[in-house]
Write a protein that holds these residues in place. Structure first.
Motif: not given
Length: 221
Positions: A152, A156, A170, A173
């Motif tokens: 990841i 991002s 966070n 996601l």
């Protein structure tokens, strides 16, 4: 033996209860016995068909904790399923777990913690407090990446979140990734994880644990 005869069980029939299990209040054995009694003595009572439960078998040994998810069939599949108004869908194993004795809950927590640390070891990370350390979403994202075999990008998500909003981003996601993986976790909001809600945290980890263990059985090394 007399009870088994009255229940119409043959010698070759698999019997999933005994005096010791019932005396020790084994829930699964008790349910199997009750289902058999209903079938024998009240056959007109319609039981919900195709009822299955997932049992987490945990063994604590010198080399750590070994765990395995097993599926127990309580009632067989039936064409009468459409006639039954009782639905077994929506029964959450974690919510059921939290209704049990504290020692059983702690055993499962230890198994999940072992699973987490086992998969984070290559990153040099270790979790001691699941609720607290997963609250900011960072370790959860890293764990998902380790389990699924992808990286990841650090841009991002917030690697060192300093506010609740960054933590929520966070976790959001992470939940989005879980959804993309086919792990639909209903009734879990990112705020639940950030707020260190034990039930929400366990649901996420159990979903990952179950998927990972199933893959290991299907694709043995």
């Amino acid at each position: 033996e007399e009870l088994n005869k009255r229940l119409g069980l043959q010698d070759s029939s698999p019997i999933k209860w005994n005096v010791k299990l019932i005396h020790n209040k084994d829930l699964l054995a008790t349910i199997h016995l009750l289902v058999a009694m209903v079938k024998a003595f009240q056959p007109e009572l319609i039981l919900p068909p195709n009822v299955k439960v997932e049992v987490v078998a945990v063994e604590v040994g010198k080399n750590g904790i070994k765990s395995e998810v097993q599926t127990e069939i309580l009632t067989e599949d039936s064409s009468a399923a459409s006639d039954s108004s009782v639905s077994t869908e929506g029964v959450d194993p974690i919510e059921q777990l939290l209704k049990l004795e504290a020692n059983k809950v702690n055993t499962v927590k230890k198994a999940l913690l072992h699973f987490v640390n086992q998969n984070l070891a290559t990153l040099g990370l270790q979790v001691a407090d699941m609720d607290k350390q997963l609250a900011d979403g960072v370790i959860l994202l890293l764990l998902i990446g380790q389990l699924e075999g992808f990286f990841i990008p650090l841009f991002s998500f917030h690697l060192t979140p300093v506010s609740d909003s960054e933590m929520i981003q966070n976790v959001a996601l992470a939940l989005e990734l879980l959804d993309d993986m086919g792990l639909q976790l209903s009734n879990i909001d990112p705020q639940d994880i950030v707020s260190q809600d034990t039930t929400a945290t366990l649901k996420v980890l159990y979903a990952l644990f179950k998927k990972h263990k199933r893959q290991m059985r299907e694709d043995p090394v």
